[in-house]
Design a protein around this motif. Structure first.
Motif, PDB file in Angstrom:
ATOM      1  N   ASN A  30       0.822  -1.222   0.000  1.00 50.73           N
ATOM      2  CA  ASN A  30       0.000   0.000   0.000  1.00 50.73           C
ATOM      3  C   ASN A  30       0.848   1.260   0.000  1.00 50.73           C
ATOM      4  O   ASN A  30       0.419   2.303  -0.479  1.00 50.73           O
ATOM      5  CB  ASN A  30      -0.935   0.027   1.214  1.00 50.73           C
ATOM      6  N   GLY A  31       2.021   1.188   0.578  1.00 44.87           N
ATOM      7  CA  GLY A  31       2.890   2.354   0.634  1.00 44.87           C
ATOM      8  C   GLY A  31       2.417   3.391   1.637  1.00 44.87           C
ATOM      9  O   GLY A  31       1.674   3.106   2.571  1.00 44.87           O
ATOM     10  N   TRP A  32       2.870   4.617   1.425  1.00 41.39           N
ATOM     11  CA  TRP A  32       2.617   5.765   2.313  1.00 41.39           C
ATOM     12  C   TRP A  32       1.525   6.592   1.660  1.00 41.39           C
ATOM     13  O   TRP A  32       1.785   7.407   0.786  1.00 41.39           O
ATOM     14  CB  TRP A  32       3.935   6.521   2.436  1.00 41.39           C
ATOM     15  N   ARG A  33       0.277   6.359   2.067  1.00 44.15           N
ATOM     16  CA  ARG A  33      -0.859   7.007   1.421  1.00 44.15           C
ATOM     17  C   ARG A  33      -2.068   6.994   2.346  1.00 44.15           C
ATOM     18  O   ARG A  33      -2.042   6.392   3.403  1.00 44.15           O
ATOM     19  CB  ARG A  33      -1.202   6.303   0.116  1.00 44.15           C
ATOM     20  N   PHE A  34      -3.141   7.623   1.897  1.00 40.98           N
ATOM     21  CA  PHE A  34      -4.400   7.611   2.640  1.00 40.98           C
ATOM     22  C   PHE A  34      -4.977   6.203   2.683  1.00 40.98           C
ATOM     23  O   PHE A  34      -4.739   5.399   1.789  1.00 40.98           O
ATOM     24  CB  PHE A  34      -5.439   8.538   1.983  1.00 40.98           C
ATOM     25  N   GLY A  35      -5.762   5.929   3.734  1.00 36.59           N
ATOM     26  CA  GLY A  35      -6.497   4.672   3.809  1.00 36.59           C
ATOM     27  C   GLY A  35      -5.739   3.515   4.417  1.00 36.59           C
ATOM     28  O   GLY A  35      -6.242   2.393   4.406  1.00 36.59           O
ATOM     29  N   VAL A  36      -4.556   3.748   4.956  1.00 35.30           N
ATOM     30  CA  VAL A  36      -3.791   2.682   5.600  1.00 35.30           C
ATOM     31  C   VAL A  36      -3.714   3.001   7.088  1.00 35.30           C
ATOM     32  O   VAL A  36      -3.390   4.117   7.473  1.00 35.30           O
ATOM     33  CB  VAL A  36      -2.365   2.560   5.010  1.00 35.30           C
ATOM     34  N   ASN A  37      -4.011   2.036   7.918  1.00 39.11           N
ATOM     35  CA  ASN A  37      -3.919   2.210   9.360  1.00 39.11           C
ATOM     36  C   ASN A  37      -2.485   1.851   9.769  1.00 39.11           C
ATOM     37  O   ASN A  37      -2.167   0.685   9.985  1.00 39.11           O
ATOM     38  CB  ASN A  37      -4.942   1.319  10.071  1.00 39.11           C
ATOM     39  N   TYR A  38      -1.621   2.859   9.864  1.00 37.49           N
ATOM     40  CA  TYR A  38      -0.211   2.615  10.150  1.00 37.49           C
ATOM     41  C   TYR A  38       0.025   2.161  11.587  1.00 37.49           C
ATOM     42  O   TYR A  38       1.010   1.483  11.863  1.00 37.49           O
ATOM     43  CB  TYR A  38       0.632   3.857   9.821  1.00 37.49           C
ATOM     44  N   THR A  39      -0.888   2.492  12.503  1.00 35.23           N
ATOM     45  CA  THR A  39      -0.769   2.001  13.879  1.00 35.23           C
ATOM     46  C   THR A  39      -0.922   0.484  13.886  1.00 35.23           C
ATOM     47  O   THR A  39      -0.114  -0.229  14.481  1.00 35.23           O
ATOM     48  CB  THR A  39      -1.819   2.663  14.789  1.00 35.23           C
ATOM     49  N   GLU A 129      -3.954   5.425  19.325  1.00 33.78           N
ATOM     50  CA  GLU A 129      -4.584   6.643  18.845  1.00 33.78           C
ATOM     51  C   GLU A 129      -6.070   6.540  19.112  1.00 33.78           C
ATOM     52  O   GLU A 129      -6.637   5.455  19.127  1.00 33.78           O
ATOM     53  CB  GLU A 129      -4.372   6.805  17.333  1.00 33.78           C
ATOM     54  N   SER A 130      -6.712   7.659  19.311  1.00 34.10           N
ATOM     55  CA  SER A 130      -8.156   7.644  19.484  1.00 34.10           C
ATOM     56  C   SER A 130      -8.800   7.313  18.148  1.00 34.10           C
ATOM     57  O   SER A 130      -8.252   7.615  17.094  1.00 34.10           O
ATOM     58  CB  SER A 130      -8.633   8.999  20.003  1.00 34.10           C
ATOM     59  N   PRO A 131      -9.987   6.699  18.173  1.00 35.60           N
ATOM     60  CA  PRO A 131     -10.634   6.319  16.917  1.00 35.60           C
ATOM     61  C   PRO A 131     -10.839   7.493  15.966  1.00 35.60           C
ATOM     62  O   PRO A 131     -10.830   7.322  14.766  1.00 35.60           O
ATOM     63  CB  PRO A 131     -11.978   5.729  17.376  1.00 35.60           C
ATOM     64  N   SER A 132     -11.019   8.712  16.491  1.00 37.21           N
ATOM     65  CA  SER A 132     -11.260   9.847  15.605  1.00 37.21           C
ATOM     66  C   SER A 132     -10.024  10.218  14.794  1.00 37.21           C
ATOM     67  O   SER A 132     -10.128  10.836  13.761  1.00 37.21           O
ATOM     68  CB  SER A 132     -11.714  11.063  16.418  1.00 37.21           C
ATOM     69  N   ASN A 133      -8.834   9.833  15.272  1.00 39.77           N
ATOM     70  CA  ASN A 133      -7.598  10.144  14.544  1.00 39.77           C
ATOM     71  C   ASN A 133      -7.158   9.030  13.612  1.00 39.77           C
ATOM     72  O   ASN A 133      -6.247   9.199  12.839  1.00 39.77           O
ATOM     73  CB  ASN A 133      -6.452  10.420  15.520  1.00 39.77           C
ATOM     74  N   THR A 134      -7.763   7.857  13.737  1.00 38.78           N
ATOM     75  CA  THR A 134      -7.331   6.722  12.955  1.00 38.78           C
ATOM     76  C   THR A 134      -8.321   6.465  11.831  1.00 38.78           C
ATOM     77  O   THR A 134      -9.469   6.131  12.095  1.00 38.78           O
ATOM     78  CB  THR A 134      -7.216   5.464  13.835  1.00 38.78           C
ATOM     79  N   PRO A 135      -7.895   6.621  10.573  1.00 39.13           N
ATOM     80  CA  PRO A 135      -8.821   6.364   9.480  1.00 39.13           C
ATOM     81  C   PRO A 135      -9.104   4.882   9.358  1.00 39.13           C
ATOM     82  O   PRO A 135      -8.280   4.051   9.705  1.00 39.13           O
ATOM     83  CB  PRO A 135      -8.062   6.873   8.251  1.00 39.13           C
ATOM     84  N   SER A 136     -10.276   4.561   8.874  1.00 39.94           N
ATOM     85  CA  SER A 136     -10.587   3.165   8.613  1.00 39.94           C
ATOM     86  C   SER A 136      -9.847   2.745   7.372  1.00 39.94           C
ATOM     87  O   SER A 136      -9.902   3.424   6.357  1.00 39.94           O
ATOM     88  CB  SER A 136     -12.093   2.996   8.380  1.00 39.94           C
ATOM     89  N   PRO A 137      -9.136   1.616   7.448  1.00 34.80           N
ATOM     90  CA  PRO A 137      -8.427   1.175   6.251  1.00 34.80           C
ATOM     91  C   PRO A 137      -9.423   0.750   5.175  1.00 34.80           C
ATOM     92  O   PRO A 137     -10.511   0.275   5.472  1.00 34.80           O
ATOM     93  CB  PRO A 137      -7.590  -0.009   6.734  1.00 34.80           C
ATOM     94  N   THR A 138      -9.023   0.935   3.932  1.00 30.96           N
ATOM     95  CA  THR A 138      -9.894   0.556   2.824  1.00 30.96           C
ATOM     96  C   THR A 138      -9.885  -0.951   2.637  1.00 30.96           C
ATOM     97  O   THR A 138     -10.754  -1.496   1.998  1.00 30.96           O
ATOM     98  CB  THR A 138      -9.443   1.240   1.521  1.00 30.96           C
ATOM     99  N   SER A 139      -8.895  -1.607   3.188  1.00 35.23           N
ATOM    100  CA  SER A 139      -8.813  -3.054   3.147  1.00 35.23           C
ATOM    101  C   SER A 139      -8.202  -3.488   4.474  1.00 35.23           C
ATOM    102  O   SER A 139      -7.656  -2.671   5.203  1.00 35.23           O
ATOM    103  CB  SER A 139      -7.942  -3.512   1.972  1.00 35.23           C
ATOM    104  N   PRO A 140      -8.245  -4.773   4.805  1.00 38.04           N
ATOM    105  CA  PRO A 140      -7.647  -5.208   6.067  1.00 38.04           C
ATOM    106  C   PRO A 140      -6.179  -4.842   6.103  1.00 38.04           C
ATOM    107  O   PRO A 140      -5.504  -4.808   5.070  1.00 38.04           O
ATOM    108  CB  PRO A 140      -7.822  -6.732   6.036  1.00 38.04           C
ATOM    109  N   PRO A 141      -5.645  -4.561   7.304  1.00 37.26           N
ATOM    110  CA  PRO A 141      -4.231  -4.220   7.400  1.00 37.26           C
ATOM    111  C   PRO A 141      -3.380  -5.338   6.818  1.00 37.26           C
ATOM    112  O   PRO A 141      -3.696  -6.507   6.989  1.00 37.26           O
ATOM    113  CB  PRO A 141      -3.980  -4.083   8.907  1.00 37.26           C
ATOM    114  N   PRO A 142      -2.301  -4.983   6.120  1.00 35.62           N
ATOM    115  CA  PRO A 142      -1.434  -5.992   5.543  1.00 35.62           C
ATOM    116  C   PRO A 142      -0.820  -6.857   6.628  1.00 35.62           C
ATOM    117  O   PRO A 142      -0.563  -6.413   7.739  1.00 35.62           O
ATOM    118  CB  PRO A 142      -0.362  -5.201   4.792  1.00 35.62           C
TER     119      PRO A 142
END
Length: 172
Positions: A30-39, A129-142
């Motif tokens: 996925n790389g470094w982009r929107f839609g990835v839950n890096y936590t 992180e609080s849920p409001s700061n963590t975007p929902s991933p567009t797919s399951p975390p890798p």
């Protein structure tokens, strides 16, 4: 004989540092982009001293290393390190917690940020992180890339093979 023994000793001393270092691609494919839950992604990784993080991103993104307080507030105005805006960006890791954000306005607050804790081979972790700061991933975390999923065992096998080869070379 003494020369072979010395060469063997040097090989044994330097091979773990070379073999045990991994190259870890941030966000995997996925790389470094929107839609990835890096936590969540960081929780599935093991970060060790000598490893290298590789950030792959598009033209609208880049990478800045910041302090914990700047990470928490998404402030990119006082970076610890700024990296070239061209992708990929490779960053060697040392012991401690490191904080990375995308400094493009609004990107960090939308989830393009990563905290990694580097320690001697234990699992990586990230601050919660609080849920409001963590975007929902567009797919399951890798699940991890090949270097980290099998990395510890395959690197151990390589190190063992090199040690055995060196022993056999000394014996001949």
């Amino acid at each position: 004989m003494a020369r072979k023994a010395f060469a063997f000793l040097v090989l044994l001393l330097i091979s773990p540092a070379i073999i045990l270092a991994a190259t870890i691609t941030v966000g995997d494919s996925n790389g470094w982009r929107f839609g990835v839950n890096y936590t969540a992604w960081a929780r599935n990784q093991a970060f060790s001293p000598g490893d290298t993080l590789v950030f792959n991103y598009g033209a609208s993104h880049s990478v800045a290393e910041v302090s914990q307080s700047d990470y928490d507030t998404c402030n990119s105005g006082n970076p610890v390190n700024s990296y070239p805006s061209s992708s990929p960006t490779s960053i060697p890791l040392s012991t401690g917690t490191r904080y990375f954000i995308c400094p493009t306005p609004g990107h960090c607050s939308q989830g393009i940020r990563l905290a990694v804790t580097v320690s001697g081979g234990s699992s990586g972790s990230a601050p919660s992180e609080s849920p409001s700061n963590t975007p929902s991933p567009t797919s399951p975390p890798p699940a991890g890339n090949a270097a980290t999923t099998l990395g510890g065992w395959s690197r151990l096998a390589i190190a063992t093979s090199l040690a055995l080869a060196a022993i056999l070379a000394v014996m001949n």
